[in-house]
Design a protein around this motif. Structure first.
Motif, PDB file in Angstrom:
ATOM      1  N   GLY A 104      -1.428  -2.783   7.475  1.00 45.04           N
ATOM      2  CA  GLY A 104      -2.445  -1.762   6.817  1.00 45.04           C
ATOM      3  C   GLY A 104      -3.589  -1.370   7.364  1.00 45.04           C
ATOM      4  N   SER A 105      -4.130  -1.670   8.127  1.00 42.03           N
ATOM      5  CA  SER A 105      -5.030  -1.300   9.132  1.00 42.03           C
ATOM      6  C   SER A 105      -4.913  -0.455  10.358  1.00 42.03           C
ATOM      7  N   LEU A 106      -3.339  -0.928  10.695  1.00 46.77           N
ATOM      8  CA  LEU A 106      -3.147  -0.062  12.255  1.00 46.77           C
ATOM      9  C   LEU A 106      -2.456   1.286  11.236  1.00 46.77           C
ATOM     10  N   LYS A 107      -2.277   1.027   9.901  1.00 48.06           N
ATOM     11  CA  LYS A 107      -1.482   2.403   9.653  1.00 48.06           C
ATOM     12  C   LYS A 107      -3.306   3.838   9.818  1.00 48.06           C
ATOM     13  N   VAL A 108      -4.398   3.237   9.257  1.00 51.07           N
ATOM     14  CA  VAL A 108      -5.085   4.113   9.019  1.00 51.07           C
ATOM     15  C   VAL A 108      -6.071   4.118  10.582  1.00 51.07           C
ATOM     16  N   LYS A 109      -5.835   3.391  11.031  1.00 55.14           N
ATOM     17  CA  LYS A 109      -6.476   3.696  12.413  1.00 55.14           C
ATOM     18  C   LYS A 109      -5.976   4.736  13.446  1.00 55.14           C
ATOM     19  N   LEU A 152      -6.267  10.305   4.255  1.00 57.08           N
ATOM     20  CA  LEU A 152      -6.973   9.966   3.151  1.00 57.08           C
ATOM     21  C   LEU A 152      -6.110   8.926   2.410  1.00 57.08           C
ATOM     22  N   MET A 153      -4.730   9.653   2.076  1.00 56.14           N
ATOM     23  CA  MET A 153      -3.806   8.755   1.027  1.00 56.14           C
ATOM     24  C   MET A 153      -3.642   7.394   2.003  1.00 56.14           C
ATOM     25  N   LEU A 154      -3.169   7.233   3.271  1.00 60.94           N
ATOM     26  CA  LEU A 154      -2.949   6.091   3.381  1.00 60.94           C
ATOM     27  C   LEU A 154      -4.240   5.235   3.562  1.00 60.94           C
ATOM     28  N   ALA A 155      -5.264   5.937   3.858  1.00 60.84           N
ATOM     29  CA  ALA A 155      -6.820   4.849   3.687  1.00 60.84           C
ATOM     30  C   ALA A 155      -7.232   4.212   2.107  1.00 60.84           C
ATOM     31  N   TYR A 156      -6.888   5.132   0.931  1.00 55.43           N
ATOM     32  CA  TYR A 156      -7.037   4.788  -0.074  1.00 55.43           C
ATOM     33  C   TYR A 156      -5.634   3.656  -0.616  1.00 55.43           C
ATOM     34  N   ILE A 157      -4.221   3.748  -0.068  1.00 56.29           N
ATOM     35  CA  ILE A 157      -3.103   2.709  -0.111  1.00 56.29           C
ATOM     36  C   ILE A 157      -3.642   1.557   0.130  1.00 56.29           C
ATOM     37  N   ARG A 159      -6.969   0.229   0.597  1.00 56.23           N
ATOM     38  CA  ARG A 159      -7.732  -0.417   0.290  1.00 56.23           C
ATOM     39  C   ARG A 159      -7.831  -0.958  -1.117  1.00 56.23           C
ATOM     40  N   VAL A 160      -6.342  -0.121  -1.975  1.00 56.81           N
ATOM     41  CA  VAL A 160      -5.891  -0.678  -3.066  1.00 56.81           C
ATOM     42  C   VAL A 160      -5.249  -1.567  -2.519  1.00 56.81           C
ATOM     43  N   MET A 161      -4.643  -2.060  -1.713  1.00 54.36           N
ATOM     44  CA  MET A 161      -3.710  -2.807  -1.206  1.00 54.36           C
ATOM     45  C   MET A 161      -4.728  -3.860  -1.093  1.00 54.36           C
ATOM     46  N   GLY A 162      -6.027  -4.020  -0.664  1.00 53.50           N
ATOM     47  CA  GLY A 162      -6.590  -5.080   0.251  1.00 53.50           C
ATOM     48  C   GLY A 162      -7.417  -5.259  -1.010  1.00 53.50           C
ATOM     49  N   HIS A 163      -7.881  -4.790  -2.049  1.00 50.75           N
ATOM     50  CA  HIS A 163      -8.029  -4.922  -3.550  1.00 50.75           C
ATOM     51  C   HIS A 163      -7.440  -5.636  -4.459  1.00 50.75           C
ATOM     52  N   SER A 164      -5.887  -5.120  -4.203  1.00 52.09           N
ATOM     53  CA  SER A 164      -5.265  -6.043  -4.636  1.00 52.09           C
ATOM     54  C   SER A 164      -4.791  -7.495  -4.617  1.00 52.09           C
ATOM     55  N   LYS A 165      -4.745  -7.584  -3.510  1.00 50.76           N
ATOM     56  CA  LYS A 165      -4.634  -8.712  -2.503  1.00 50.76           C
ATOM     57  C   LYS A 165      -5.787  -9.937  -3.166  1.00 50.76           C
TER      58      LYS A 165
END
Length: 179
Positions: A104-109, A152-157, A159-165
């Protein structure tokens, strides 16, 4: 039947090593790109005293653009190998940061780097806007905005996935019996 299942699972797991061909290929492509960068740098240095300020900025932006593309390739090679193939062996603290980039972080980067590359390209276009039609400028700007929105959408997703984990981890931790 269990033996067949284990054999299929072994083949599927072993197939991840085929990715090494892609990562080595990207490494070779990066070496070729380094030669291209060297040529751009040489041409810039050879003509720097003849260029006006705008052309100097355009040449430097081209070099920055190349560095970002090269960084993107390295990020994909290292993170992809680490996430999908195998962990790197420790090299005396040289690669301590490798395990910190998940998919996920790689996609955002990657998306952020693409936005940076697009920004530099768009700046180059606007500095040389007389060579472009208004329609071309509009479409290049729209494409850049699409990259920005996607990042921005990838970063938001992510972040949401990080919070749910984190919530799931806390829920599991807090569900134990009280003493």
């Amino acid at each position: 039947m269990k033996r067949l299942e284990l054999a299929v699972e072994s083949i599927i797991l072993a197939s991840r090593w085929l990715l090494v061909v892609f990562y080595v290929g990207l490494g070779l492509a990066l070496a070729v790109y380094a030669i291209s960068f060297g040529k751009k740098l040489y041409e810039f240095l050879a003509t720097v005293l003849l260029l006006d300020e705008t052309d100097t900025i355009l040449k430097m932006l081209g070099l920055i653009d190349a560095a970002l593309v090269a960084s993107l390739v390295v990020m994909v090679i290292i993170s992809g190998y680490e996430n999908f193939v195998s962990r790197f062996d420790a090299h005396d603290g040289e690669v301590h940061w490798l395990g910190t980039i998940d998919v996920g972080s790689l996609k955002v980067k990657v998306a952020s780097t693409i936005v940076a590359i697009s920004s530099i390209h768009l700046l180059q276009v606007f500095l040389n806007s007389s060579s472009y039609t208004n329609a071309q400028l509009m479409w290049l700007t729209i494409m850049h905005l699409a990259f920005v929105v996607s990042a921005l959408m990838l970063a938001y997703i992510d972040r949401v996935m990080g919070h749910s984990k984190a919530a799931k981890t806390e829920g599991v931790t807090n569900t134990g019996p009280e003493l």
